[in-house]
Scaffold this motif. Structure first.
Motif, mmCIF file in Angstrom:
data_model
loop_
_atom_site.group_PDB
_atom_site.id
_atom_site.type_symbol
_atom_site.label_atom_id
_atom_site.label_comp_id
_atom_site.label_asym_id
_atom_site.label_seq_id
_atom_site.Cartn_x
_atom_site.Cartn_y
_atom_site.Cartn_z
ATOM 1 N N ARG A 144 0.641 -0.935 -0.172
ATOM 2 C CA ARG A 144 0.258 0.188 0.035
ATOM 3 C C ARG A 144 0.443 1.263 -0.283
ATOM 4 N N THR A 145 1.727 1.200 1.221
ATOM 5 C CA THR A 145 2.975 2.175 0.994
ATOM 6 C C THR A 145 3.297 2.854 -0.511
ATOM 7 N N LEU A 146 4.022 1.625 -0.571
ATOM 8 C CA LEU A 146 4.641 1.408 -2.298
ATOM 9 C C LEU A 146 3.302 2.450 -3.755
ATOM 10 N N SER A 147 2.037 1.909 -3.817
ATOM 11 C CA SER A 147 1.238 1.782 -4.717
ATOM 12 C C SER A 147 1.140 3.618 -4.191
ATOM 13 N N TRP A 148 0.866 4.097 -3.121
ATOM 14 C CA TRP A 148 0.801 5.900 -2.534
ATOM 15 C C TRP A 148 2.114 6.949 -3.372
ATOM 16 N N TYR A 149 3.464 6.011 -2.907
ATOM 17 C CA TYR A 149 4.457 6.427 -2.917
ATOM 18 C C TYR A 149 4.652 6.808 -4.090
ATOM 19 N N PHE A 150 5.006 5.654 -5.119
ATOM 20 C CA PHE A 150 5.375 5.500 -7.034
ATOM 21 C C PHE A 150 4.056 6.969 -7.500
ATOM 22 N N ALA A 190 15.531 9.970 -9.186
ATOM 23 C CA ALA A 190 16.199 9.255 -7.707
ATOM 24 C C ALA A 190 15.120 9.219 -6.868
ATOM 25 N N LEU A 191 14.256 9.724 -7.002
ATOM 26 C CA LEU A 191 12.417 9.113 -6.926
ATOM 27 C C LEU A 191 12.317 7.893 -6.719
ATOM 28 N N TYR A 192 11.841 7.373 -8.363
ATOM 29 C CA TYR A 192 11.565 6.337 -8.453
ATOM 30 C C TYR A 192 12.350 5.285 -8.134
ATOM 31 N N LEU A 193 13.330 5.703 -8.112
ATOM 32 C CA LEU A 193 14.587 4.946 -8.114
ATOM 33 C C LEU A 193 14.591 4.089 -6.642
ATOM 34 N N ALA A 194 14.517 4.527 -5.937
ATOM 35 C CA ALA A 194 14.108 4.931 -4.227
ATOM 36 C C ALA A 194 12.601 3.485 -4.215
ATOM 37 N N GLY A 195 12.169 3.986 -4.981
ATOM 38 C CA GLY A 195 10.739 2.903 -4.736
ATOM 39 C C GLY A 195 10.650 1.967 -5.363
ATOM 40 N N PHE A 196 11.269 1.932 -6.271
ATOM 41 C CA PHE A 196 12.048 0.501 -6.874
ATOM 42 C C PHE A 196 13.167 -0.224 -5.873
ATOM 43 N N MET A 198 12.774 0.174 -2.518
ATOM 44 C CA MET A 198 12.046 -0.695 -1.559
ATOM 45 C C MET A 198 11.377 -1.935 -2.188
ATOM 46 N N PHE A 199 10.543 -1.643 -3.555
ATOM 47 C CA PHE A 199 9.802 -3.785 -3.521
ATOM 48 C C PHE A 199 10.619 -4.521 -4.279
ATOM 49 N N VAL A 200 12.081 -4.656 -4.485
ATOM 50 C CA VAL A 200 12.717 -5.405 -4.211
ATOM 51 C C VAL A 200 12.733 -5.977 -3.202
ATOM 52 N N LEU A 201 13.136 -4.897 -1.930
ATOM 53 C CA LEU A 201 13.978 -5.320 -0.414
ATOM 54 C C LEU A 201 12.720 -5.973 -0.442
ATOM 55 N N SER A 202 11.194 -5.788 -0.119
ATOM 56 C CA SER A 202 10.472 -6.113 0.088
ATOM 57 C C SER A 202 9.735 -7.385 -0.680
ATOM 58 N N LEU A 203 10.828 -7.906 -1.398
ATOM 59 C CA LEU A 203 10.074 -9.420 -1.780
ATOM 60 C C LEU A 203 9.778 -10.213 -0.710
ATOM 61 N N VAL A 204 9.030 -11.341 -0.897
ATOM 62 C CA VAL A 204 8.943 -12.130 0.404
ATOM 63 C C VAL A 204 8.659 -13.958 -0.362
ATOM 64 N N LYS A 205 9.697 -14.498 -0.271
ATOM 65 C CA LYS A 205 10.091 -15.972 -0.796
ATOM 66 C C LYS A 205 9.057 -16.800 -0.826
ATOM 67 N N LYS A 206 8.583 -17.199 -2.104
ATOM 68 C CA LYS A 206 7.760 -18.235 -2.784
ATOM 69 C C LYS A 206 6.655 -17.900 -2.952
ATOM 70 N N HIS A 207 6.537 -16.206 -2.801
ATOM 71 C CA HIS A 207 5.133 -15.348 -3.565
ATOM 72 C C HIS A 207 5.414 -14.005 -4.185
ATOM 73 N N TYR A 208 6.572 -14.430 -5.212
ATOM 74 C CA TYR A 208 7.118 -13.308 -6.060
ATOM 75 C C TYR A 208 5.861 -12.961 -6.772
ATOM 76 N N ARG A 209 6.044 -14.075 -7.904
ATOM 77 C CA ARG A 209 4.498 -13.807 -8.804
ATOM 78 C C ARG A 209 3.207 -12.817 -8.135
ATOM 79 N N LEU A 210 2.736 -13.163 -7.310
ATOM 80 C CA LEU A 210 2.108 -12.118 -6.239
ATOM 81 C C LEU A 210 2.336 -10.674 -6.791
ATOM 82 N N GLN A 211 2.937 -10.621 -5.364
ATOM 83 C CA GLN A 211 4.503 -9.205 -5.380
ATOM 84 C C GLN A 211 4.510 -8.601 -6.923
ATOM 85 N N PHE A 212 4.442 -8.860 -8.102
ATOM 86 C CA PHE A 212 4.993 -8.546 -8.809
ATOM 87 C C PHE A 212 3.201 -8.413 -10.389
#
Length: 470
Positions: A144-150, A190-196, A198-212
């Motif tokens: 949710r945070t990343l959606s509004w950040y983007f 630079a702002l977009y890269l920060a969000g990008f 953050m997204f990569v760091l938030s990835l959780v094992k075995k449900h990457y597909r849902l996050q993508f």
């Protein structure tokens, strides 16, 4: 709620409850995990693994939205059938929205820009909320945070570009703004890269597909809402008439197609929207073209609507004062032979913009509805009736503006392809931002060019000392 099928033996034992997935902001993993943490992650993986492997038929139905119809309307229309009750609710709310729209037009171009921004944010919220509900994404870390950040990042980029283009004289006076404008694209990236990151760091094992899934969902939503609303504002700066005629044509087409379909509709038009009929589609087309032609004639008479919207630093406000271009000056046109016999006249006087209005209203009535069909397909795919329940009888804000975004893109392309020429005011604003030495070089170059073309007479000094003058 819908039931999740657990694969293998990773689910909870009898009588136990599945552990909740990590909430927003919690760590996605670590080097020293306890046994309970591992079990918790296994449950999460099973849950999201099922989500990733679903087909369209597995998409859960979202509970219907609450009815927000005012009680006074419910009581007044309680004796009517559901068909006529919906007719009156839609009609009353439509007239209310049109009245508010007229009020905002009266308040000026700046209020219209705020209206466009507000609608954009609400449409983004409605589409993202559907993603939350369909994919149960509330539990994904930082989503949710990343959606509004983007959303903020993309708006910062687009509106910063607008400020640089149309507020150059104001920016020139403010040193802090000069820094932001000079490095605007770098800061945006630079702002977009920060969000990008953050997204990569938030990835959780075995449900990457849902996050993508949800990462793509957010970006497509940004493309639909933010990009198109930016084009709406760009059209507005060309002159309020380029904003009002297209938008009002789509509104007219929605209303007249609904009326013709309601009273005369018999033949289904498209399976995506069973209530749409050929009678409504055809009736809406002719009504919209006639409306657009008349609206263009009325609005072309007033500078307030036809002049480009410009920011004047001396009065610190937007102004719409100019000498109307040829598009908005009456011209005489010879009539075709068959119309001469009908109208009993050789020529007719009208504004050239009225001819362009035919193209705009034709697009609004023939191609614009496909934006609505696209939205209908989207809603059917996710088993929802409306995007939201913001407006009684109409659904969400996105339900009312699904065709407007497609129209905005067409108008922008139409202006850049057939209408827009060099804008002296915009060139002057860009020149004022340059350094004094650069301005002087441009002045000398322009002076030499105009002298060679015979527009300016050479001065006595330039004739005696041509090298020094250069």
């Amino acid at each position: 709620m819908w039931e999740l099928r657990h694969r293998g033996g990773g689910g909870p034992g009898p009588g136990g409850e599945a552990a909740s997935p990590p909430r927003e902001g919690e760590a996605a993993g670590g080097d020293h995990e306890t046994e309970s943490t591992s079990d918790k992650e296994t449950d999460i993986d099973d849950r999201y693994g099922d989500l990733d492997s679903r087909t369209d038929s597995d998409i859960p139905e979202i509970p219907p939205s609450l009815d927000r119809t005012p009680e006074i309307l419910k009581k007044a229309l309680s004796g009517l059938s559901s068909r006529w009750k919906n007719w009156w609710i839609r009609g009353i709310l439509t007239l209310t929205m049109i009245s508010l729209f007229f009020l905002i037009i009266y308040m000026g171009s700046f209020m219209l820009m705020l209206l466009v921004l507000s609608i954009q944010v609400k449409c983004f919220h409605e589409i993202i909320t559907i993603g939350y509900r369909v994919y149960h994404s509330y539990d994904l870390p930082w989503f949710r945070t990343l959606s509004w950040y983007f959303l903020l990042c993309v708006n910062y980029f687009f509106y910063g570009e607008t400020v640089a283009d149309y507020f150059a004289t104001f920016v020139q006076r403010e040193e802090q703004l000069q820094f932001l404008i000079r490095y605007h694209r770098f800061i945006s990236f630079a702002l977009y890269l920060a969000g990008f990151c953050m997204f990569v760091l938030s990835l959780v094992k075995k449900h990457y597909r849902l996050q993508f899934y949800m990462f793509a969902w957010t970006h497509v939503t940004l493309l639909i809402t933010v990009t198109q609303s930016h084009l709406v504002i760009q059209n507005l700066f060309e002159g309020m008439i380029w904003f009002l005629v297209p938008i009002s044509s789509v509104i007219c087409n929605d209303i007249t197609a609904y009326i013709f379909g309601f009273f005369f509709g018999r033949t289904p038009l498209i399976k995506l929207s069973p209530k749409k009929t050929w009678e409504g589609f055809i009736g809406g087309f002719f009504s919209t073209v006639i409306f657009g032609f008349i609206a263009a004639y009325v609005l072309s008479k007033y500078q307030y609507f036809v002049c480009p919207v410009e920011y004047r630093s001396d009065v610190n406000s937007f102004v719409t004062e100019c000498e109307p271009s040829e598009l908005f000056q009456l011209q005489s046109y010879s009539l075709p032979p068959f119309l001469k016999a009908v109208l009993r006249r050789e020529t007719v006087s009208m504004y050239p913009f009225q001819i362009h209005s035919i193209a705009l209203s034709t697009f609004a009535s023939l191609i614009g509805p496909f934006g609505g069909f696209f939205a209908s397909g989207f809603k059917r795919a996710f088993k929802i009736k409306d995007f939201a329940n913001t407006i009684p009888g109409h659904g969400g804000i996105m339900d009312r503006f699904d065709c407007q975004y497609l129209m905005a893109t067409f108008v922008h392309v139409y202006i850049t392809s057939f209408i827009r020429g060099p804008n002296p005011s915009k060139v002057l604003q860009q020149l004022l931002v340059l350094q004094p030495e650069q301005q002087l070089n441009i002045y000398k170059t322009l002076k030499t060019h105009l002298t060679e073309k015979g527009i300016l007479q050479p001065t006595l000094k330039s004739l005696i000392f041509p090298i020094e003058d250069e």
